[in-house]
Design a protein around this motif. Sequence first.
Motif, short mmCIF file in Angstrom:
data_model
loop_
_atom_site.label_atom_id
_atom_site.label_comp_id
_atom_site.label_asym_id
_atom_site.label_seq_id
_atom_site.Cartn_x
_atom_site.Cartn_y
_atom_site.Cartn_z
N LEU A 18 0.86 -1.18 0.00
CA LEU A 18 0.00 0.00 0.00
C LEU A 18 0.89 1.23 0.00
CD1 LEU A 18 -2.89 1.00 0.08
CD2 LEU A 18 -2.80 0.95 2.57
N ILE A 19 0.91 1.94 -1.12
CA ILE A 19 1.81 3.07 -1.32
C ILE A 19 1.01 4.37 -1.34
CG2 ILE A 19 3.53 4.09 -2.87
CD1 ILE A 19 4.18 1.33 -3.88
N PRO A 20 1.41 5.38 -0.58
CA PRO A 20 0.68 6.65 -0.55
C PRO A 20 0.53 7.23 -1.96
CG PRO A 20 2.33 6.60 1.19
CD PRO A 20 2.58 5.40 0.33
N SER A 21 -0.66 7.74 -2.25
CA SER A 21 -0.93 8.26 -3.59
C SER A 21 -0.07 9.48 -3.91
CB SER A 21 -2.42 8.63 -3.72
OG SER A 21 -2.80 9.57 -2.72
N TYR A 22 0.23 10.31 -2.89
CA TYR A 22 1.06 11.49 -3.16
C TYR A 22 2.47 11.08 -3.57
CZ TYR A 22 3.09 10.86 1.50
OH TYR A 22 3.74 10.36 2.60
N ALA A 23 2.96 9.95 -3.03
CA ALA A 23 4.29 9.47 -3.39
C ALA A 23 4.30 8.94 -4.82
CB ALA A 23 4.73 8.39 -2.42
N LEU A 24 3.24 8.25 -5.22
CA LEU A 24 3.14 7.77 -6.61
C LEU A 24 3.04 8.94 -7.58
CD1 LEU A 24 0.82 4.63 -6.40
CD2 LEU A 24 3.29 4.71 -6.76
N ALA A 25 2.39 10.02 -7.15
CA ALA A 25 2.31 11.22 -8.00
C ALA A 25 3.70 11.80 -8.22
CB ALA A 25 1.38 12.26 -7.36
#
Length: 204
Positions: free
Chosen positions: A102-109
């Motif tokens: 589960l990876i934070p969406s802001y980090a994927l952005a």
Amino acid sequence: TLLIESGSASQTLNGLPAEEFPRPPLSDGAVKNWAIPGEKLAKAIRRTLFASSTDETRPILMGVLCHFNDGDVGMVATDTYRLSIYNVVQPEDPEAVIESYLIPSYALAQLAKILPKKPDDTLSVWVESWVGKDGNGQIRFSIRDVSLTIRVQDGLFPNWWKILHSEPTRTLTVDRPDFIEALNQVKAVAKDDANRVQFALLGP
């Protein structure tokens, strides 16, 4: 201190000891790794990131569930109103558990910003996962000479397989251009109602 001079101008900048800068998290065990085409990873982010939640009171839904294999990646995101699934094979057993992160969406952005803007079949992203000495899960994406290390979120992502395995009461087939045009006409006013749009099903 750092002294910068240019002609008759000079500027002194105060700094901090380099030893105080946080060190990269170290592995406390085995490191798992995969090589994934950069364009495939970028496409997975584009297809799912929009569906993640921005509600800080529900931090689990602000993450994207990621599955990695050599040369392949799958992602799932939801804010309970939308569910976006990219390249994830559903097991026959809805209770089955497969390895995921589960990876934070802001980090994927942020990761998307350093991925190639155009298709590049020769560029691979090296993905590494491990548990740090502090007990926190870590995942690192390395692209050429750039690497991004992210702390994996704790918590249980909703069991979206159960939703998909439930029997649908209706199946709707629409013309894609007409559907998009209708959504574009109402999305301006939908912002005043949590971006919700009601559908009226006409006909048999």
